[in-house]
Design a protein around this motif. Structure first.
Motif, mmCIF file in Angstrom:
data_model
loop_
_atom_site.group_PDB
_atom_site.id
_atom_site.type_symbol
_atom_site.label_atom_id
_atom_site.label_comp_id
_atom_site.label_asym_id
_atom_site.label_seq_id
_atom_site.Cartn_x
_atom_site.Cartn_y
_atom_site.Cartn_z
ATOM 1 N N PRO A 125 -1.084 -8.054 -4.697
ATOM 2 C CA PRO A 125 -1.973 -6.892 -4.868
ATOM 3 C C PRO A 125 -1.302 -5.618 -4.379
ATOM 4 O O PRO A 125 -0.701 -5.594 -3.300
ATOM 5 C CB PRO A 125 -3.192 -7.239 -3.994
ATOM 6 N N TYR A 126 -1.397 -4.570 -5.176
ATOM 7 C CA TYR A 126 -0.793 -3.275 -4.855
ATOM 8 C C TYR A 126 -1.883 -2.214 -4.886
ATOM 9 O O TYR A 126 -2.644 -2.115 -5.845
ATOM 10 C CB TYR A 126 0.285 -2.936 -5.898
ATOM 11 N N PHE A 127 -1.945 -1.430 -3.826
ATOM 12 C CA PHE A 127 -2.913 -0.327 -3.739
ATOM 13 C C PHE A 127 -2.137 0.975 -3.703
ATOM 14 O O PHE A 127 -1.388 1.221 -2.752
ATOM 15 C CB PHE A 127 -3.737 -0.415 -2.452
ATOM 16 N N GLY A 128 -2.290 1.783 -4.732
ATOM 17 C CA GLY A 128 -1.674 3.113 -4.733
ATOM 18 C C GLY A 128 -2.737 4.123 -4.316
ATOM 19 O O GLY A 128 -3.576 4.537 -5.117
ATOM 20 N N LEU A 129 -2.723 4.483 -3.040
ATOM 21 C CA LEU A 129 -3.755 5.383 -2.523
ATOM 22 C C LEU A 129 -3.358 6.826 -2.784
ATOM 23 O O LEU A 129 -2.170 7.143 -2.884
ATOM 24 C CB LEU A 129 -3.932 5.180 -1.003
ATOM 25 N N PRO A 130 -4.349 7.719 -2.854
ATOM 26 C CA PRO A 130 -4.013 9.140 -3.012
ATOM 27 C C PRO A 130 -3.281 9.655 -1.777
ATOM 28 O O PRO A 130 -3.376 9.059 -0.699
ATOM 29 C CB PRO A 130 -5.379 9.811 -3.158
ATOM 30 N N GLY A 131 -2.568 10.772 -1.940
ATOM 31 C CA GLY A 131 -1.748 11.287 -0.834
ATOM 32 C C GLY A 131 -2.511 12.115 0.176
ATOM 33 O O GLY A 131 -2.152 12.166 1.349
ATOM 34 N N ASN A 132 -3.592 12.772 -0.272
ATOM 35 C CA ASN A 132 -4.351 13.573 0.688
ATOM 36 C C ASN A 132 -4.750 12.700 1.864
ATOM 37 O O ASN A 132 -5.292 11.602 1.672
ATOM 38 C CB ASN A 132 -5.596 14.152 0.020
ATOM 39 N N PRO A 133 -4.473 13.157 3.085
ATOM 40 C CA PRO A 133 -4.649 12.273 4.240
ATOM 41 C C PRO A 133 -6.034 11.641 4.347
ATOM 42 O O PRO A 133 -6.154 10.432 4.550
ATOM 43 C CB PRO A 133 -4.354 13.198 5.425
ATOM 44 N N ALA A 183 -14.993 6.421 -9.044
ATOM 45 C CA ALA A 183 -15.924 7.561 -8.997
ATOM 46 C C ALA A 183 -16.380 7.800 -7.567
ATOM 47 O O ALA A 183 -17.488 7.439 -7.166
ATOM 48 C CB ALA A 183 -17.118 7.291 -9.908
ATOM 49 N N MET A 184 -15.496 8.371 -6.774
ATOM 50 C CA MET A 184 -15.861 8.697 -5.390
ATOM 51 C C MET A 184 -15.096 9.931 -4.936
ATOM 52 O O MET A 184 -14.076 10.305 -5.523
ATOM 53 C CB MET A 184 -15.564 7.519 -4.456
ATOM 54 N N LYS A 185 -15.618 10.560 -3.898
ATOM 55 C CA LYS A 185 -14.980 11.745 -3.326
ATOM 56 C C LYS A 185 -15.116 11.665 -1.821
ATOM 57 O O LYS A 185 -16.230 11.509 -1.335
ATOM 58 C CB LYS A 185 -15.684 12.993 -3.854
ATOM 59 N N PRO A 186 -14.044 11.732 -1.063
ATOM 60 C CA PRO A 186 -12.662 11.823 -1.526
ATOM 61 C C PRO A 186 -12.162 10.470 -2.049
ATOM 62 O O PRO A 186 -12.787 9.459 -1.780
ATOM 63 C CB PRO A 186 -11.920 12.209 -0.246
ATOM 64 N N GLY A 187 -11.045 10.529 -2.798
ATOM 65 C CA GLY A 187 -10.386 9.285 -3.175
ATOM 66 C C GLY A 187 -10.506 8.889 -4.633
ATOM 67 O O GLY A 187 -10.441 7.699 -4.946
ATOM 68 N N LYS A 188 -10.633 9.856 -5.547
ATOM 69 C CA LYS A 188 -10.761 9.475 -6.967
ATOM 70 C C LYS A 188 -9.526 8.745 -7.491
ATOM 71 O O LYS A 188 -9.669 7.681 -8.088
ATOM 72 C CB LYS A 188 -11.060 10.706 -7.817
ATOM 73 N N PRO A 189 -8.316 9.281 -7.289
ATOM 74 C CA PRO A 189 -7.177 8.530 -7.825
ATOM 75 C C PRO A 189 -6.886 7.323 -6.949
ATOM 76 O O PRO A 189 -6.716 7.451 -5.738
ATOM 77 C CB PRO A 189 -6.010 9.531 -7.757
ATOM 78 N N LEU A 190 -6.915 6.153 -7.523
ATOM 79 C CA LEU A 190 -6.599 4.937 -6.758
ATOM 80 C C LEU A 190 -6.078 3.912 -7.746
ATOM 81 O O LEU A 190 -6.809 3.471 -8.624
ATOM 82 C CB LEU A 190 -7.843 4.378 -6.065
ATOM 83 N N VAL A 191 -4.807 3.569 -7.608
ATOM 84 C CA VAL A 191 -4.252 2.539 -8.485
ATOM 85 C C VAL A 191 -4.455 1.194 -7.821
ATOM 86 O O VAL A 191 -4.125 1.018 -6.644
ATOM 87 C CB VAL A 191 -2.740 2.772 -8.690
ATOM 88 N N VAL A 222 0.864 -1.182 0.000
ATOM 89 C CA VAL A 222 0.000 0.000 0.000
ATOM 90 C C VAL A 222 0.897 1.228 0.000
ATOM 91 O O VAL A 222 1.778 1.356 0.856
ATOM 92 C CB VAL A 222 -0.899 0.024 1.263
ATOM 93 N N SER A 223 0.696 2.124 -0.984
ATOM 94 C CA SER A 223 1.453 3.373 -0.956
ATOM 95 C C SER A 223 0.477 4.519 -0.874
ATOM 96 O O SER A 223 -0.708 4.369 -1.185
ATOM 97 C CB SER A 223 2.321 3.510 -2.210
ATOM 98 N N SER A 224 0.990 5.671 -0.422
ATOM 99 C CA SER A 224 0.153 6.868 -0.486
ATOM 100 C C SER A 224 0.913 7.926 -1.257
ATOM 101 O O SER A 224 2.126 8.038 -1.136
ATOM 102 C CB SER A 224 -0.221 7.351 0.912
ATOM 103 N N GLY A 225 0.164 8.666 -2.066
ATOM 104 C CA GLY A 225 0.740 9.767 -2.834
ATOM 105 C C GLY A 225 1.256 9.321 -4.189
ATOM 106 O O GLY A 225 1.431 8.123 -4.459
ATOM 107 N N GLY A 226 1.442 10.330 -5.043
ATOM 108 C CA GLY A 226 2.092 10.080 -6.332
ATOM 109 C C GLY A 226 1.275 9.310 -7.352
ATOM 110 O O GLY A 226 1.825 8.752 -8.294
ATOM 111 N N VAL A 227 -0.046 9.275 -7.184
ATOM 112 C CA VAL A 227 -0.850 8.535 -8.170
ATOM 113 C C VAL A 227 -1.811 9.449 -8.933
ATOM 114 O O VAL A 227 -2.659 8.963 -9.674
ATOM 115 C CB VAL A 227 -1.669 7.372 -7.521
#
Ligand code: AMP
Ligand code: MG
Length: 422
Positions: free
Chosen positions: A296-304, A280-288, A250-255
């Motif tokens: 399995p790899y989850f690239g989460l958005p960086g906003n806390p 299609a959600m808010k918060p959390g639109k960018p999600l790899v 699981v990473s945060s940021g950079g996606v």
């Protein structure tokens, strides 16, 4: 990466879960099994109670002898033995006789009923019985709790204190439970410093790694916290390679689509099979979400707040599936509540609003936090629920809305009143 249509959260979650395997079992000592999921059926080894025993301190009697006993017509019996708990009775109770017996002590042969001590008084050479209930009263029967050889707890059951009590009673000092997934966590960002460092101008503290690790612990995974990574392709690659040694990464940021958002590029270079990168959600639109060599790899958005929300919506179900929880426990519980302040969603993505849920006078009430920006970390304080608002949904005070429950909630009104003197 190709552009793809934005998935709904349900579609994205279904794809994630399709790529998650249930982990294998491991044997742990009984107390360590708390909160874990059994990977084996458990049989009762022997009957519980192991034999008929007394539920009261009193006298073991023959019902026929004392059936007519009353306060004003007591029946005197000879007391032939004292039977504390743990002692094997030596004497059979014959006509006109009784044995003094303690709670949990084995019922002697011949006796069929217990007269509680409150229904007796001492008499010369013995005891006077002043009242008696039906034949068999106050005897706990052999096997009435559990029968030896019968299945008692099924694989797939989460072990809480009640399950542990039963497992201890059937002498399971070790049990087989599903392994907890090891989840590697890394945060990317040139602006980030570790918690104990002093941020220079333009820098902020990396709060995501710690928050995500805490979520892992709270939901059944073992976090592996990796050092903060700058926005540098080579550094990101090295850390992601290390992360891929865990069960999930699981990473945060950079996606997002910023100049320095290298995570997707690095994953591509590592041969990732990208499955989706926007929801299609808010918060959390960018999600790899992708798999790299099967991990399995989850690239989460960086906003806390976005990273925490995406964790709860997607990583948590994956953890729960991998750790063997039954399907109903993979998802956040949902309920309907009435809103305490108006809210609306004028966008085209589903919104999850941090909110405080409480139960008052027979129904749930929910109050969304006033500030919903995805950088407002403090909006997570007291957020025991999320209000789910579909695109263009608006709710006035008192309107019912769907909520996801993520924490404990307060009881107000009549239930709180009942408990107020506790
Ligand atoms: P990014 O997704 O990398 O574009 O980051 C989005 C926003 O989240 C930026 O304002 C970052 O400074 C912030 N951010 C990213 N990572 C973290 C982190 N680990 N802890 C706290 N804030 C972060
Ligand atoms: Mg960044």
């Amino acid at each position: 990466m190709p552009r793809d249509p934005m998935l709904t959260p349900e579609e994205a979650r279904a794809i994630v879960l399709n790529h998650v395997q249930v982990l294998g079992p491991e044997r742990v000592s009984l107390l360590e099994a708390t909160g874990r999921v059994l990977a084996q059926d458990v049989l009762a080894r022997r009957d519980n109670p192991p034999g008929d025993n007394s539920a009261m301190d009193g006298y073991a009697v023959r019902h026929a002898d004392v059936a007519a006993a009353r306060d004003d017509a007591p029946v005197a019996l000879e007391v032939i033995e004292d039977i504390p708990a743990g002692k094997v009775p030596q004497k059979a109770v014959g006509p006109g006789q009784a044995s003094r017996i303690m709670t949990g002590a084995a019922v002697p042969a011949g006796a069929d009923t217990i007269a509680p001590v409150e229904d007796t008084r001492p008499a010369e050479q013995g005891v006077a019985i002043l009242a008696i209930e039906e034949c068999g009263a106050h005897i706990r029967r052999r096997g009435e709790d559990m029968r030896g050889g019968e299945p008692i707890i099924k694989a797939g059951t989460e072990c809480g204190p009640g399950e542990l009590a039963v497992l201890a009673a059937v002498q399971q000092s070790f049990v087989s439970v599903y392994r907890r997934p090891r989840v590697a966590i890394l945060s990317t960002g040139d602006e980030l410093v570790e918690i104990e460092e002093t941020p220079a101008e333009g820098q902020i503290v990396n709060s995501n790694t710690c928050a995500l690790a805490a979520f892992c612990r709270a939901h059944g995974a073992e976090p592996v916290m990796l050092p903060t990574v700058p926005d540098d392709e080579a550094a990101i690659r090295t850390t992601i390679e290390a992360a891929l040694r865990a069960d999930f990464a699981v990473s945060s940021g950079g996606v997002s689509v910023g100049e320095y958002d290298f995570v997707k590029q690095v994953l591509d270079d590592l041969g990732a099979e990208t499955i989706f990168w926007r929801v299609a959600m808010k918060p959390g639109k960018p999600l790899v979400f992708c798999t790299v060599g099967g991990v399995p790899y989850f690239g989460l958005p960086g906003n806390p707040v976005s990273s925490m929300m995406s964790f709860l919506q997607f990583v948590r179900p994956a953890i729960r599936k991998a750790a063997g929880y039954p399907q109903a426990a993979w998802f956040l519980p949902e309920a309907h509540a009435r809103v305490e302040s108006p809210c609306d969603n004028d966008g085209d993505r589903r919104q999850y609003l941090r909110a405080t849920l409480r139960y008052q006078d027979g129904q749930f009430w929910v109050r969304p936090a006033r500030r919903q920006g995805s950088h407002i970390i403090s909006s997570m304080l007291n957020a025991n629920s999320f209000v789910v608002l579909e695109p263009r949904q608006c709710a006035e005070i008192g309107d019912p809305v769907l909520v996801q429950v993520v924490g404990e909630f307060a009881l107000s009104g009549e239930i709180a009143a009942k408990n107020s003197d506790l």
